[in-house]
Design an enzyme around this catalytic site. Structure first.
Site, PDB file in Angstrom:
ATOM      1  N   GLU A  88       0.858  -1.192   0.000  1.00 57.45           N
ATOM      2  CA  GLU A  88       0.000   0.000   0.000  1.00 57.45           C
ATOM      3  C   GLU A  88       0.890   1.237   0.000  1.00 57.45           C
ATOM      4  OE1 GLU A  88      -2.309   2.721  -0.406  1.00 57.45           O
ATOM      5  OE2 GLU A  88      -3.385   0.811  -0.271  1.00 57.45           O
ATOM      6  N   THR A 137      -9.683   4.208  -0.287  1.00 58.83           N
ATOM      7  CA  THR A 137     -10.520   5.386  -0.545  1.00 58.83           C
ATOM      8  C   THR A 137     -11.608   5.554   0.499  1.00 58.83           C
ATOM      9  OG1 THR A 137     -10.096   5.311  -2.922  1.00 58.83           O
ATOM     10  CG2 THR A 137     -12.086   6.458  -2.196  1.00 58.83           C
ATOM     11  N   CYS A 138     -12.344   4.491   0.796  1.00 57.44           N
ATOM     12  CA  CYS A 138     -13.504   4.610   1.675  1.00 57.44           C
ATOM     13  C   CYS A 138     -13.128   5.139   3.057  1.00 57.44           C
ATOM     14  CB  CYS A 138     -14.215   3.267   1.807  1.00 57.44           C
ATOM     15  SG  CYS A 138     -15.657   3.330   2.895  1.00 57.44           S
ATOM     16  N   CYS A 155     -15.982   7.550   1.763  1.00 53.09           N
ATOM     17  CA  CYS A 155     -17.290   7.479   2.404  1.00 53.09           C
ATOM     18  C   CYS A 155     -17.263   7.706   3.916  1.00 53.09           C
ATOM     19  CB  CYS A 155     -17.967   6.148   2.072  1.00 53.09           C
ATOM     20  SG  CYS A 155     -16.893   4.718   2.061  1.00 53.09           S
ATOM     21  N   LYS A 183     -16.415  11.514   4.664  1.00 53.45           N
ATOM     22  CA  LYS A 183     -17.520  12.275   4.065  1.00 53.45           C
ATOM     23  C   LYS A 183     -18.780  12.147   4.912  1.00 53.45           C
ATOM     24  CE  LYS A 183     -20.006  10.228   1.268  1.00 53.45           C
ATOM     25  NZ  LYS A 183     -20.368   9.353   0.141  1.00 53.45           N
ATOM     26  N   TYR A 197     -22.930  11.860  -7.504  1.00 53.08           N
ATOM     27  CA  TYR A 197     -23.208  11.822  -6.069  1.00 53.08           C
ATOM     28  C   TYR A 197     -22.174  12.598  -5.265  1.00 53.08           C
ATOM     29  CZ  TYR A 197     -19.652   8.137  -5.390  1.00 53.08           C
ATOM     30  OH  TYR A 197     -18.481   7.432  -5.333  1.00 53.08           O
ATOM     31  N   GLU A 208     -23.306  15.610  -2.852  1.00 50.44           N
ATOM     32  CA  GLU A 208     -23.077  15.421  -1.415  1.00 50.44           C
ATOM     33  C   GLU A 208     -22.290  16.581  -0.835  1.00 50.44           C
ATOM     34  OE1 GLU A 208     -23.201  10.542  -1.139  1.00 50.44           O
ATOM     35  OE2 GLU A 208     -21.292  11.548  -1.482  1.00 50.44           O
ATOM     36  N   HIS A 235     -46.239   2.820  13.074  1.00 49.93           N
ATOM     37  CA  HIS A 235     -46.725   4.201  13.149  1.00 49.93           C
ATOM     38  C   HIS A 235     -46.395   4.847  14.497  1.00 49.93           C
ATOM     39  CE1 HIS A 235     -49.406   7.536  12.209  1.00 49.93           C
ATOM     40  NE2 HIS A 235     -49.896   7.434  13.436  1.00 49.93           N
ATOM     41  N   GLU A 251     -43.298   3.809   7.291  1.00 50.86           N
ATOM     42  CA  GLU A 251     -44.609   3.189   7.106  1.00 50.86           C
ATOM     43  C   GLU A 251     -45.202   3.516   5.734  1.00 50.86           C
ATOM     44  OE1 GLU A 251     -48.003   4.649   9.408  1.00 50.86           O
ATOM     45  OE2 GLU A 251     -46.780   6.395   9.970  1.00 50.86           O
TER      46      GLU A 251
END
Length: 448
Positions: A35, A42-43, A48, A51, A178, A182, A437, A442
């Site tokens: 790595e 990335t995530c 994500c 973010k 997206y 976002e 409810h 619902e």
């Protein structure tokens, strides 16, 4: 003794690579990972996770105002970007440590280095060291695409946005997907003046038209400006540090920051894959079959680098399937049908299955059901913002083939509903379920 240094060498320690590594190691394989950036991919590092933490932070802007309608004496509040940024980055560092700990616990060797492929069963690290492996897994993910135009070097991407030294008073965001929507919602809630610039005339291609139109309407009501059919011409940096953004078909925009969010491309440049005989598509993605195997039998690929579905849970599924199939003796193929997705905009979107247009083209005869309502919380808070739920049904079989939602907590609700769509349940099954409810969820079982 094996003729190879490792049974598996993984390039990329993101979600897919880490899952494949630890599962393969749990089956007894000797595994190494290279790595070049930070473990987590990335995530976790620049996607994500940080973010979503910014999304949570942005929601407080409206929640604090709404709290007054619920009896809370909330004074005018000041937002501190530096504090949120530093807290988010600290959380990212904590998660990176946990990912590294997971690999250590499974006795996976981690090389903090760039690795390139120099043969069907050999990789080279940045220091020149060559390592052999019976199998190689490419899990290098994607990278932000930045179009070339004069001054593009002055723009940032989703990689750098989490490290901004200060909150921009005015920000231009290029793109209609997206990521663009976002971050438009995030910066708008933090008090920045946001302009979305799109070279086309549509946001969120691939999502249901009614849902994306609702987001556009709400975003404009919240003060986000949209410029459509406006490709970039150039960005000029002024003496005072501001940026002059020149676009086709509209006047120049002065901004403090410009963010390019025009998509992501497979991260294969310079990896040596083509020289090793690995076939790539026109976008640079590794071509793989349903078993994640490339054109070279000893080389596999999972995640965004294959450009199938660029979602973290999909990459994890692919990494698991690869390890189970190759090292666990359990042949597994990932099912890409009815994969749910979300856009963490303001308000958020959740979707699974076919859009209305897709269903009409594929099935012909369909029925649609919608619920257009104000959430109870918004009513008391005096907000006119409306949620929209939409169900697509195959008229011939009564099977629910698509669910699309925009409104508070839509992704949280959609996750459970996606199970029903994946299972092939019918509209009658939804109707037969007693409503919970009072809740927004619902509405899914009360659609008429």
């Amino acid at each position: 003794m094996s003729a190879f240094d490792y049974d598996l060498f993984v390039i990329g320690a993101g979600s897919g690579g880490v899952r494949a590594s630890r599962v393969a190691a749990s089956y007894g394989a000797r595994v190494a990972v290279a790595e070049e950036h930070r473990v987590g991919g990335t995530c976790v590092i620049r996607g994500c996770v940080p973010k979503k933490l910014l999304v949570y932070g942005a929601h407080f802007a409206e929640d604090l105002k709404d709290a007054r309608h619920f009896g809370w004496d909330v004074p005018d509040c000041h937002f501190d970007w530096d504090r949120l940024r530093d807290n988010v980055l600290a959380e990212v560092t904590r998660l990176e440590g946990l990912y590294g700990q997971t690999l250590d616990n499974h006795k996976v060797m981690v090389f903090r280095s760039r690795a390139t492929v120099v043969g069907p069963q050999k990789v080279r690290l940045a220091d020149g060291q060559e390592i052999s492996a019976e199998r190689i897994l490419i899990a290098t993910g994607g990278w932000p695409f930045v179009p070339e135009f004069p001054g593009s070097e002055h723009a940032i991407t989703s990689n750098e946005v989490f490290h901004l030294e200060k909150l921009p008073k005015r920000i231009v965001i290029a793109g209609g997907g997206y990521i663009a929507n976002e971050f438009a919602g995030i910066f708008n809630e933090f008090g920045s003046k946001v302009t979305i610039v799109n070279r086309g005339d549509t946001i969120l291609r691939g999502y249901d038209e009614q849902i994306r139109d609702r987001l556009l309407q709400i975003s404009m009501t919240k003060g986000i400006d949209f410029k459509f059919n406006a490709p970039f011409q150039s960005i000029e940096k002024n003496d005072d540090g501001t940026l002059a953004v020149h676009l086709e078909n509209c006047d120049a925009i002065i901004a403090d920051a410009v963010m390019i969010a025009t998509g992501r491309t497979p991260n294969t440049k310079g990896l040596g894959l083509e020289d090793a005989g690995v076939a790539l598509d026109a976008h640079g993605a590794v071509k793989v079959d349903e078993t994640n195997q490339s054109s070279v039998p000893s080389i596999y690929a999972v995640g965004d680098v294959t450009n199938r579905i660029q979602l973290t849970p999909v990459a994890i599924r692919e990494g698991q399937a690869f390890a189970d199939s190759v090292f666990g003796g359990k042949p597994t193929v990932v099912d890409y049908h009815n994969v749910p997705s979300a856009v963490f905009s303001h308000p958020p979107i959740g979707a699974v299955g076919m859009t209305e247009a897709e269903a009409r083209n594929k099935l012909g005869s369909i029925r649609t059901y919608t619920s257009d309502f104000r959430a109870m919380k918004n009513v008391l808070a005096g907000r006119n913002e409306r949620a929209l739920y939409k169900m697509i049904v195959n008229a011939a079989t009564d099977q629910v083939v698509g669910l699309h939602m925009i409104g508070p907590d839509a992704p949280e609700i959609l996750q459970a509903a996606a199970v029903a769509v994946k299972a092939g349940l019918t509209k009658a099954d939804f109707d037969a379920t007693v409503a919970l409810h009072p809740s927004m969820a619902e509405e899914l079982v009360l659609l008429k």
